[in-house]
Each structure stands twice: as C-alpha cells, then as structure tokens.
Design a protein around this motif. Structure first.
Motif: not given
Length: 232
Positions: A112-118, A123-126, A128-134, A217-225
């Motif tokens: 399921r990980t291949a098709d499941r939308l994260p 998406a925001e966590l990752v 942001a890093q692409y933006y700052w790298i580029e 990461v805080t928001r991710l944990f809160s989302y899962l909780a």
C-alpha cells in the motif's frame, strides 16, 4: 576577568531546539499513551507515515550533495558538506525497506505504501527541505537531520510497544535500530557543525530548518495521536 566562551554551533542549535522540546515531548507522550486496542492500529499508522518520511531521506541528501557539487567557487562549506552527505547516504540507505518489513510483521500491507498518499504534514516537512536546498543553501538540510537524529526512539520504546500491542518483536526493527544508531550519527553531525566555517547566514538557515522540522514532527505525532484509526 575571564573572557566569555563562544558557544559552538551545535550547542547554539541545541539551545534553540530546547524551546521546541516541551511540545515535541508532549506529542510523543500523547502518541504512545497505553490505550489498547487503538495502540496497535496507531502503531501501524505510525509505520506508514514514518515510511513516507524516511524514504525521502536518501533522495534529499543526494539532491543536497548535487547542489554542493555545483556550488559557487569559493563556498568554503560545500566540499565538507558534500563529503558528509555522501557518507551519511550510505548509512541511511535501505532504512525505508526496514519499515516495510516492520509493516508486514505487524499485519500491515507494505504494497500500500506505493500508492498511499502521505499526510500533508510529511509533505510539508520534506517539501520545505527541497525548497531550501534548491533555492537557498543545502546546509539547511543539516537542521532537518539534526532534529531527526536528535529525537530517535527511546531505547525502551520497542519493548514497551511490543508488550502493549502484542505484536511480534520483528515489527519493531526500525524502532530498535534507530534507538541504537542515531546517537552515533548525532555525534558525527555535531562534530561536522562545529568544524564547518559557518557564516551567520548559514547558522540562521540551520536554526530555521531545525525549528521548522521540530514543529513538523510535533504536528505529525499529534496528527497520529488524534487519528488512531489511520491506515490499518
């Protein structure tokens, strides 16, 4: 009078991250409250989201290494940063596959990980890093890595979750491995931060990236909780 010592970059970053630590700790505690039967389902949701996050680690570092290789002449941190990233890529390669194995052992469906939308949080966590790298400087990625390495699972977490969920030990390989490995990775990163000739602009990028990551990461944990019935 004894002159004041200049704080190292790694220590200065720790001081800033201490501001985010209470919220992150509270979200972690809320995520793993001992409430069966939802804890088992919650752990599966955690594995899906962590796979979505961790599978981006190597591509992010590869992109940052490419940007270092194309840095403007005279950038004093590009070469040592690239060298660190290339080493760390090999240390992190395949960790997303560990999570797929954990999912299978926990009764989830790795396919399921291949098709499941994260989640948007990942998406925001990752993203942001692409933006700052580029569009800024790849040194920002070190702030992201610093938070992830510095908030590894506690050594006791795997055993506690296994006892509370009834899942087999094989379902906790990634949790156990990162509890053991990330301390050494963190020491290597701090040594790099303290050796690089960082400018005030570099330090600002590191701090902004790290604090943004801690919040994510805080928001991710809160989302899962708060969404314990996630993808089972």
């Amino acid at each position: 009078m004894t002159p004041a010592r200049t704080m190292t970059p790694s220590a200065a970053l720790d001081v800033k991250l201490a501001l985010a630590a209470p919220a992150l700790g509270a979200a972690f505690a809320e995520l793993w409250r001992p409430e069966a039967p939802v804890l088992r389902t919650r752990y599966l949701a955690y594995l899906y989201e962590m796979h979505a996050l961790i599978r981006s680690s190597v591509p992010l570092m590869e992109r940052a290494a490419v940007r270092c290789a194309r840095a403007v002449p005279g950038d004093p941190i590009a070469a040592p940063l690239r060298s660190y990233l290339e080493r760390h890529i090999e240390e992190e390669r395949g960790h997303d596959d560990w999570l797929l194995d954990d999912l299978a052992a926990a009764g989830g469906d790795p396919a399921r990980t291949a098709d499941r939308l994260p989640s948007p949080v990942v998406a925001e966590l990752v993203g942001a890093q692409y933006y700052w790298i580029e569009h800024h400087h790849p040194v920002a990625l070190l702030g992201y890595i610093r938070v992830l390495e510095g908030n590894a699972p506690a050594p006791w977490l795997a055993d506690r979750l296994a006892a509370r969920t009834g899942l087999p030990a094989a379902a906790f390989r990634t949790v156990r491995a990162h509890a053991e490995l990330d301390g050494g990775h963190l020491a290597d990163l701090d040594a790099l931060l303290d050796a690089l000739p960082l400018t005030p602009e570099h330090r600002t990028a590191l701090a902004v990236s790290a604090l943004r990551t801690a919040d994510g990461v805080t928001r991710l944990f809160s989302y899962l909780a708060t969404a314990p019935g996630g993808p089972a």
